[in-house]
Design an enzyme around this catalytic site. Sequence first.
Site, PDB file in Angstrom:
ATOM      1  CG  HIS A  86      -0.432  -0.108   2.467  1.00  0.00           C
ATOM      2  ND1 HIS A  86      -0.258   1.243   3.331  1.00  0.00           N
ATOM      3  CD2 HIS A  86      -0.066  -0.974   3.309  1.00  0.00           C
ATOM      4  CE1 HIS A  86       0.122   0.620   4.729  1.00  0.00           C
ATOM      5  NE2 HIS A  86       0.292  -0.469   4.394  1.00  0.00           N
ATOM      6  CG  ASP A  88      -3.418   3.962   2.147  1.00  0.00           C
ATOM      7  OD1 ASP A  88      -2.518   2.768   2.099  1.00  0.00           O
ATOM      8  OD2 ASP A  88      -4.080   3.896   3.149  1.00  0.00           O
ATOM      9  CG  ASP A 119       2.320   0.569   7.936  1.00  0.00           C
ATOM     10  OD1 ASP A 119       2.053   0.112   6.933  1.00  0.00           O
ATOM     11  OD2 ASP A 119       1.479   0.988   8.785  1.00  0.00           O
ATOM     12  CD  GLU A 153      -3.198  -1.551   5.482  1.00  0.00           C
ATOM     13  OE1 GLU A 153      -3.494  -2.636   6.213  1.00  0.00           O
ATOM     14  OE2 GLU A 153      -2.891  -0.330   6.136  1.00  0.00           O
ATOM     15  CG  ASP A 180       1.925  -3.534   5.100  1.00  0.00           C
ATOM     16  OD1 ASP A 180       2.655  -2.735   5.666  1.00  0.00           O
ATOM     17  OD2 ASP A 180       0.692  -3.372   5.363  1.00  0.00           O
ATOM     18  CG  HIS A 213     -22.345  25.472  38.085  1.00  0.00           C
ATOM     19  ND1 HIS A 213     -22.087  24.706  39.068  1.00  0.00           N
ATOM     20  CD2 HIS A 213     -21.689  26.652  38.197  1.00  0.00           C
ATOM     21  CE1 HIS A 213     -21.204  25.658  40.166  1.00  0.00           C
ATOM     22  NE2 HIS A 213     -20.996  26.580  39.222  1.00  0.00           N
ATOM     23  CB  THR A 315     -16.852  23.691  38.252  1.00  0.00           C
ATOM     24  OG1 THR A 315     -17.208  24.996  37.966  1.00  0.00           O
ATOM     25  CG2 THR A 315     -15.565  23.814  39.116  1.00  0.00           C
ATOM     26  NE  ARG A 328      -5.699  -4.257  16.415  1.00  0.00           N
ATOM     27  CZ  ARG A 328      -5.433  -3.736  15.391  1.00  0.00           C
ATOM     28  NH1 ARG A 328      -5.210  -4.547  14.320  1.00  0.00           N
ATOM     29  NH2 ARG A 328      -4.665  -2.308  15.508  1.00  0.00           N
ATOM     30  CB  SER A 399      -5.243  -6.203  11.310  1.00  0.00           C
ATOM     31  OG  SER A 399      -5.756  -6.224  12.496  1.00  0.00           O
ATOM     32  CG  HIS A 427       0.070   3.108  12.463  1.00  0.00           C
ATOM     33  ND1 HIS A 427      -1.142   2.614  12.671  1.00  0.00           N
ATOM     34  CD2 HIS A 427       0.461   2.667  11.335  1.00  0.00           C
ATOM     35  CE1 HIS A 427      -1.573   1.818  11.615  1.00  0.00           C
ATOM     36  NE2 HIS A 427      -0.530   1.941  10.757  1.00  0.00           N
TER      37      HIS A 427
HETATM   38  N1  BES Z   1       1.036  -2.815   8.383  1.00  0.00           N
HETATM   39  C1  BES Z   1      -0.021  -2.683   9.113  1.00  0.00           C
HETATM   40  C2  BES Z   1      -0.281  -4.095   9.831  1.00  0.00           C
HETATM   41  C3  BES Z   1       0.663  -4.748  10.574  1.00  0.00           C
HETATM   42  C4  BES Z   1       1.791  -3.947  11.332  1.00  0.00           C
HETATM   43  C5  BES Z   1       0.953  -5.943  10.641  1.00  0.00           C
HETATM   44  C6  BES Z   1       2.876  -4.588  12.095  1.00  0.00           C
HETATM   45  C7  BES Z   1       1.818  -6.550  11.530  1.00  0.00           C
HETATM   46  C8  BES Z   1       2.677  -6.085  12.255  1.00  0.00           C
HETATM   47  C9  BES Z   1      -1.172  -2.123   8.498  1.00  0.00           C
HETATM   48  O1  BES Z   1      -0.793  -0.833   7.447  1.00  0.00           O
HETATM   49  C10 BES Z   1      -2.102  -1.521   9.641  1.00  0.00           C
HETATM   50  O2  BES Z   1      -1.628  -0.714  10.140  1.00  0.00           O
HETATM   51  N2  BES Z   1      -3.344  -1.943   9.730  1.00  0.00           N
HETATM   52  C11 BES Z   1      -4.430  -1.379  10.584  1.00  0.00           C
HETATM   53  C12 BES Z   1      -5.416  -1.982  10.175  1.00  0.00           C
HETATM   54  C13 BES Z   1      -6.224  -1.491   9.005  1.00  0.00           C
HETATM   55  C14 BES Z   1      -7.534  -2.163   8.867  1.00  0.00           C
HETATM   56  C15 BES Z   1      -6.366   0.034   9.192  1.00  0.00           C
HETATM   57  C16 BES Z   1      -3.835  -2.068  12.021  1.00  0.00           C
HETATM   58  O3  BES Z   1      -3.295  -3.264  12.107  1.00  0.00           O
HETATM   59  O4  BES Z   1      -4.339  -1.256  12.900  1.00  0.00           O
HETATM   60 MN    MN Z   2       0.919  -1.365   6.452  1.00  0.00          MN
HETATM   61 MN    MN Z   3      -0.474   1.042   8.898  1.00  0.00          MN
END
Ligand code: BES
Ligand code: MN
Ligand code: MN
Length: 457
Positions: A86, A88, A119, A153, A180, A213, A315, A328, A399, A427
């Site tokens: 991916h 993005d 990533d 993705e 990935d 309040h 407050t 998950r 994921s 991230h």
């Molecule tokens: N590459 C990641 C997933 C990942 C990271 C798998 C590290 C194993 C180890 C992927 O880009 C990602 O961030 N996936 C998201 C899920 C998606 C539905 C937004 C995630 O895992 O939060």
């Molecule tokens: Mn990824």
């Molecule tokens: Mn990711």
Amino acid sequence: MSATQEYIDSNKDKFLDELFELLRIPSVSTDSSKKDEIQKAANFLIQQLESLNLNTVKKFETPGNPIVYAEHCPHDDRPTVLIYGHYDVQPSDPDELWDTPAFEPTVKNGLIYARGASDDKGQAFTHVKAIESFVKTGQDIPVNIKFILEGEEEIGSPNLVPFLEKHKDLLSCDMVLISDTAMFAEDQPSITYGLRGLAYMEVEVVGPNRDLHSGVYGGAVENPANVLCEIIAKLKNEDGIIQIPGFYEKVVSLTEADREAFAQLPFDEQEYKKTLDIKAVHGEKGYTTLERASARPTLDVNGIWGGYQKEGAKTVLPSKANAKVSMRLVPDQDPKEIAQLFKKHVESLAPDTVKVTVTEHHGGHPSITDLNFYGLKAGAKAFEEVYGREVLFSREGGSIPIVADFKRVLGVESILMGFGLTSNAIHSPNENFAIKDFYRGIKTSAKFLELLPDFSS
Ligand code: BES
Ligand code: MN
Ligand code: MN
């Protein structure tokens, strides 16, 4: 050394410059104001692939972001590998926590710092450069290849699933190759054979029609922020067991052999705690850290807000409160079913003093790759030749929902050949990717394609 591997060694600077060009494009898929950047990143990849004299290179527009497609399938008697990645990326915020700007790739201590470095731009690009190394040295690509590079993705691949269903024939293949994920540790190659699924929910609790309040009304009117906390606190018990009725019903238990395999992995819990600055680990009773982080389901608040957030003490009794909660999932949990169970349970916990609304964001199925699949064996051999270390097989907690769809729609296994590291801070601020893994990734990809025909016969 083979011509391919020699080409890779003598073009390192060029490869890095090209990756930097891609990393400079802020192709953030969650940000609708970045549509032009998404197009730029897709076009960059189209140009890259067009320079390789492949039979087909095509940009498929979708209702969302384009899918970059390429194919080169001259061999009747050899396997077809569909390479997925991916282009993005996640948003870069909070920008002030980056040591160098997120979209100005910077090298420090052998690491490339940039959003998407690991990533997934840096990892996906290894395969483009591996193919280049065959083409530019006048060799045949050893197997049939197809590319799908998507731009959605990070927002749950909403348009890729329909694309798979619609173009089943075009995408027919013997396996999917994906970089990935992360390696088990530095210099320790690994193949990931399990990924978790995801159900992502949002809860809103609404009380009085305005902020009140907290002295005048507090004690007499329900506080939505208190209610939200109470609901969330009831979702797990003190042993970390999720309390949603039916949540574990379809969970496939770990076998003794599974648990033995986890225990064999060279995991250092002290080091793990140290890198995170935590005193103790935490999770579901009866499971180890590795099991908890990859093979057991979870429920976590990802964001929570409501009431006064700024400086000082105002407050106020908030009129509403919200939380984002992710779960998950592991085989054979179904994200839609789990979302329904969550909704029903949270609604049942709501007192009649407030209105509770539960909505569902994107989700995805978990996946497991068959360890006997010949593609994994070729992948392991390729890794071993390049990294000089035996490969480990592990499951990961993140994921990539499309992996389950590749299996369901195209009927094929995915080889998760990650070149990243857990320390890559994907991230997060200061995302990075080791230059040496970028180069070793290119070499491993090329080696895999060279070795594959021998494993398929
Ligand atoms: N590459 C990641 C997933 C990942 C990271 C798998 C590290 C194993 C180890 C992927 O880009 C990602 O961030 N996936 C998201 C899920 C998606 C539905 C937004 C995630 O895992 O939060
Ligand atoms: Mn990824
Ligand atoms: Mn990711």
